[in-house]
Design an enzyme around this catalytic site. Structure first.
Site: not given
Ligand code: KIV
Length: 283
Positions: A45-46, A84, A114, A116, A183
């Site tokens: 989600d970056s 994500d 994934k 968080e 992280e």
């Molecule tokens: O969104 C992303 O790229 C991430 C990384 C910072 C691990 O979650």
């Protein structure tokens, strides 16, 4: 090369073989990543910061993530891809979390999701795993919580906060996650957890040794300009290459150096007379 799956990643941990993964958000980057032989891709989600220009990841929606995951899958059909889960796609209820995790598989052909958080999302992880979906847990500096964490700051640097992360990690493993991403925590903690857990433990800015490393493509390729975290190694300066290429193009257009005869489509051979005659009709 055949696509790796959960078993290959577990075997790689057992054999002490490092996993290399990187983020990607679009079709061409995914093609290049696959061509480079990367083990895994995270459609993070970056993308909100790296390709959509937001200040953080909070505004990113499920629709954004699905669209980018689809593009990445088209570019990297033979690479294990992780979708994500964006902010508010799993925070509300277990049902919501399963429904949204499932969308990554059904609509974008992702291999895994994934999310968080540690103990506070443990029922979500369990519910998604129970639905038959592979999950990677993510703790330490979790960007969706950068507000409550006081910014993009390293975590687990004293005994109390490291203990918190160890408790989170143990619960994530127990909930059935297939791997854990750490992280921005000290390498001593990363090494400890990689030994303690049977699931693979990966690092982004958390040093090693552990079971593999992740970097954000915009950071390692040098095209994300807002900031570069300390843990990034820059492998290219794509921003400089692109800016110089765009400058040269502007100059070529303005000075008439582009286009040349090499860049045009000529009238079909033998059809020239007919062509010019037609133009004459309009003079
Ligand atoms: O969104 C992303 O790229 C991430 C990384 C910072 C691990 O979650």
């Amino acid at each position: 090369m055949a696509k790796k799956g959960r078993l290959e990643f577990v075997k790689m941990k057992q054999a002490g073989e490092q996993v290399a993964w990187v983020t990607a958000y679009d079709f061409p980057t995914a093609q290049f990543v696959e061509a480079a032989g990367m083990d895994m891709i995270l459609v993070g989600d970056s993308l909100g910061m790296i390709v959509l220009g937001y200040q953080g990841t909070i505004p990113v929606t499920m629709e954004d993530c699905i669209r980018h995951c689809q593009a990445v899958r088209r570019g990297a059909p033979n690479t294990f891809c992780v979708g994500d889960m964006p902010f508010l796609s799993y925070q509300i209820s277990d049902e919501d979390a399963v429904r949204n995790a499932g969308r990554f598989l059904k609509e974008a052909d992702m291999d895994c999701v994934k999310l968080e958080g540690g103990r506070r999302v443990i029922t979500r992880i369990k519910a998604i795993v129970d639905a038959g979906i592979l999950v990677i847990g993510h703790i330490g500096l979790t960007p969706q919580s950068s507000g409550p964490l006081g910014g993009f700051k390293a975590q687990g640097r004293d005994a109390a906060s490291a203990r918190d992360l160890i408790e989170d990690a143990l619960e994530i493993e127990k909930a059935g996650a297939f791997a854990l991403l750490l992280e921005a925590v000290p390498p001593e903690l990363t090494q400890f957890l990689a030994k303690k857990l049977t699931i693979p433990v990966y690092s982004i800015g958390a040093g090693g040794p552990c079971d593999g490393q992740l970097l954000i493509c915009g950071d390692m390729l040098g095209y994300f300009q807002a900031f570069t975290p300390k843990f990034v190694k820059k492998y290219a300066n794509v921003a400089e290459i692109e800016i110089n290429a765009f400058k040269e193009y502007v100059s070529d257009v303005k000075t008439g150096k582009f286009p040349t005869d090499d860049h045009v489509y000529h009238i079909l051979k033998g059809k020239e007379d007919e062509f010019y005659a037609m133009l004459k009709e309009y003079e």
